[in-house]
Scaffold this active site. Structure first.
Site, PDB file in Angstrom:
ATOM      1  N   ASP A  82      57.439  99.428 119.226  1.00  0.00           N
ATOM      2  CA  ASP A  82      57.891  99.860 117.905  1.00  0.00           C
ATOM      3  C   ASP A  82      59.005 100.909 118.015  1.00  0.00           C
ATOM      4  O   ASP A  82      58.784 102.015 118.516  1.00  0.00           O
ATOM      5  CB  ASP A  82      56.659 100.436 117.167  1.00  0.00           C
ATOM      6  CG  ASP A  82      56.929 100.691 115.695  1.00  0.00           C
ATOM      7  OD1 ASP A  82      58.106 100.617 115.276  1.00  0.00           O
ATOM      8  OD2 ASP A  82      55.962 100.974 114.973  1.00  0.00           O
TER       9      ASP A  82
ATOM     10  N   ASP B 275      57.757  97.773 106.780  1.00  0.00           N
ATOM     11  CA  ASP B 275      56.300  97.608 106.692  1.00  0.00           C
ATOM     12  C   ASP B 275      55.917  96.947 105.375  1.00  0.00           C
ATOM     13  O   ASP B 275      56.375  97.351 104.312  1.00  0.00           O
ATOM     14  CB  ASP B 275      55.612  98.973 106.806  1.00  0.00           C
ATOM     15  CG  ASP B 275      55.759  99.551 108.205  1.00  0.00           C
ATOM     16  OD1 ASP B 275      56.531  98.987 109.017  1.00  0.00           O
ATOM     17  OD2 ASP B 275      55.110 100.564 108.492  1.00  0.00           O
TER      18      ASP B 275
HETATM   19  C1  GLA Z   1      55.492 101.463 112.027  1.00  0.00           C
HETATM   20  C2  GLA Z   1      55.149  99.989 112.144  1.00  0.00           C
HETATM   21  C3  GLA Z   1      53.736  99.755 111.638  1.00  0.00           C
HETATM   22  C4  GLA Z   1      52.761 100.621 112.432  1.00  0.00           C
HETATM   23  C5  GLA Z   1      53.178 102.086 112.386  1.00  0.00           C
HETATM   24  C6  GLA Z   1      52.366 102.947 113.335  1.00  0.00           C
HETATM   25  O1  GLA Z   1      55.552 101.890 110.705  1.00  0.00           O
HETATM   26  O2  GLA Z   1      56.065  99.190 111.455  1.00  0.00           O
HETATM   27  O3  GLA Z   1      53.390  98.392 111.749  1.00  0.00           O
HETATM   28  O4  GLA Z   1      52.721 100.168 113.760  1.00  0.00           O
HETATM   29  O5  GLA Z   1      54.539 102.253 112.737  1.00  0.00           O
HETATM   30  O6  GLA Z   1      52.751 104.283 113.307  1.00  0.00           O
END
Ligand code: GLA
Length: 508
Positions: free
Chosen positions: A255, A318
């Site tokens: 990520d 997200d």
């Molecule tokens: C980002 C990702 C999410 C999750 C969070 C964790 O926002 O897109 O899917 O993994 O980080 O902190």
């Protein structure tokens, strides 16, 4: 008479059992028929692994337990646990191995072909499983992860192909945390990452998940810190890849998060791809297979290059629980994901984020879970879109609070077959108007999976013509949610579609 006795002895207790799991609220909306007591092998028909990498594959199969599993034409080095249906071992010689799997119980027996593609490609069908984020956030622990694995078996999800049990953010130490569980040395003197105190044994946790025939996943960022401020992999990529492999993990979500701070100049043509290429190459050097999930919210047109350095890539920000344009957010995220259909193929998938139904929490507040506020028909639309789009099917609600309705959405083998089809085509958005859209996915057997969606607030009669689908002549139409043939049609198909609902059909 025999039929009646059979019904009393076997069917009634099974029905009672499945009903006791229900919270009752949406029972009247359940469409997926109960599976028969006879065995039925479900899930993917093909699985990719690299020569020399350990295989772990639990044959997804419904039906009354105990079930005895056998397999013909297993390649050398592969073994089958006949009581639990778990294939394991190592194949050294590359090749395409076609096995015949058989499952038998008191009620009968069934066989199905299953291909092990031993080569350089993983994730030949979209990964299926569970991720901890949208329900446990920074509350996640070793105990909850192990329980999630138990529940994947107990709920029956594993019998439909769900197999990855993935921890998201928050398993590492956290910079400047006041919480004694999270506050400590983030790496040892050799630079090896140290999990936080809620994860006393990362290897033991993966071993536990594997002991069920399931696969283990974890998460980190290429930056200095993860999105939630925990230790990242920056400048430790090689060691982290090795550590994850030593611990026995099978899936890595990588990520972007804080990577922007160290990424250099945006004018650099490798700006977006660099951290992923680095980790991809490190993972390839390990002696186990680790599926790589790129998470960078669709930056730099990731769909154009994600397949070179990963197995699936998030195409948007997200998903969360928020509504957009007066509709649940999965619609707009889905529409934007649908625009990249041409890039999906076996081993490389567009990822529009998780299946957020059942008990889920709000990410912005890292809130405790509560029952989804999606209507039953919205949930069918969500699962139908993700299946048609060959999206990873990763549920991220509470595994401990799975009710009967949620399981009926997650576990319909004919819907999952659309997702797991080995041709690996993503549906195209064939038609989109104000209150209607149609997604069409070509399947390996020449049939078409078609979703006719109603985004209006009233029930509507909807139609699709063979001309628009590019097909001709008499076709058999099957309703996939109800698993029911609807009859033969020659020019077009019309049906009533509920508000925010879907008619998901397969046209043969
Ligand atoms: C980002 C990702 C999410 C999750 C969070 C964790 O926002 O897109 O899917 O993994 O980080 O902190």
């Amino acid at each position: 008479m025999r039929n009646l006795l059979f019904f009393i002895a076997l069917v009634l207790p099974a029905l009672a059992m499945s009903q006791s799991k229900s919270d009752g609220k949406y029972d009247a909306f359940i469409l997926t028929p109960e599976p028969p007591l006879t065995p039925r092998i479900t899930g993917p028909v093909v699985f990719g692994l690299r020569p020399g990498s350990p295989l772990i594959f639990r044959i997804p199969c419904t039906g009354e337990r105990p079930i005895k599993f056998t397999a013909r034409n297993m390649p050398e080095g592969i073994f089958l646990d006949e009581d639990n249906g778990i294939l394991s071992g190592v194949v050294n010689k590359p090749g395409s191995y076609s096995l015949t799997l058989t499952a038998s119980n008191k009620q009968g027996s069934v066989s199905r072909k299953f291909t092990l593609e031993v080569g350089d490609k993983l994730a030949l069908t979209p990964p299926m499983g569970w991720n901890s984020w949208y329900i446990h956030y920074n509350r996640i622990s070793d105990k909850t992860m192990r329980e999630a694995a138990d529940q994947m078996i107990a709920s029956g999800m594993a019998d439909y192909g769900y197999q990855y049990v993935n921890i998201d953010d928050c398993w590492m130490m956290k910079l400047k945390s006041k919480d004694p569980d999270l506050n400590g040395k983030r790496r040892d003197s050799q630079g090896r990452i140290i999990p936080n105190k809620r994860f006393p044994d990362m290897k033991g946790m993966a071993d536990y998940i594997h002991s069920k025939g399931l696969k283990a996943g974890l998460y980190i960022s290429p930056g200095r810190y993860t999105c939630a401020g925990y230790e990242g992999s920056y400048k430790h990529e090689a060691l982290d890849a090795k550590t994850f492999a030593d611990w026995g993990y099978d899936f890595l979500k990588y990520d972007w998060c804080s990577y922007g701070k160290v990424a250099g100049k945006k004018s650099d043509p490798d700006y977006y791809i660099r951290p992923y290429r680095l980790m991809w190459n490190e993972l390839k050097m390990q002696d186990r297979d680790i599926v790589l999930n790129l998470c960078q919210y669709g930056m730099g047109n990731v769909w154009e290059w994600g397949g070179e350095v990963g197995n699936c890539w998030r195409t948007t920000g997200d998903l969360g629980l928020a509504h957009r344009n007066n509709l649940p957010g999965f619609y707009s995220i889905g529409f934007s994901n649908a625009g990249h259909a041409e890039y999906a193929q076996p081993g490389a998938w567009n990822d529009p984020d998780y299946i957020l139904i059942g008990w889920v929490g709000n990410a912005n507040k890292m809130a405790e879970g509560k029952p989804t506020d999606l209507t039953p028909w919205e949930q069918y639309s969500y699962m139908s879109m993700w299946s048609l789009m060959a999206a990873p099917l990763i549920f991220s609600g509470d595994m401990a609070k799975l009710d009967k309705f949620t399981l009926n959405v997650l576990c319909n083998h004919e819907v999952i077959d659309v997702n797991q089809d080995p041709l690996g085509k993503q549906a195209i958005l064939q038609e989109k108007t104000d209150q209607k859209f149609v997604m069409v996915k070509p399947m390996i057997d020449g049939s078409l999976a078609v979703g006719i969606f109603n985004t209006g607030n009233e029930i509507q009669k909807m139609n699709i013509s063979w001309k628009d689908l590019g097909i001709k002549g008499e076709k058999q139409v099957r309703d996939l949610w109800r698993q029911k043939d609807l009859g033969k049609y020659t020019k077009d198909f019309s049906t009533e579609v509920q508000a925010h609902g879907v008619s998901l059909i397969r046209i043969y």
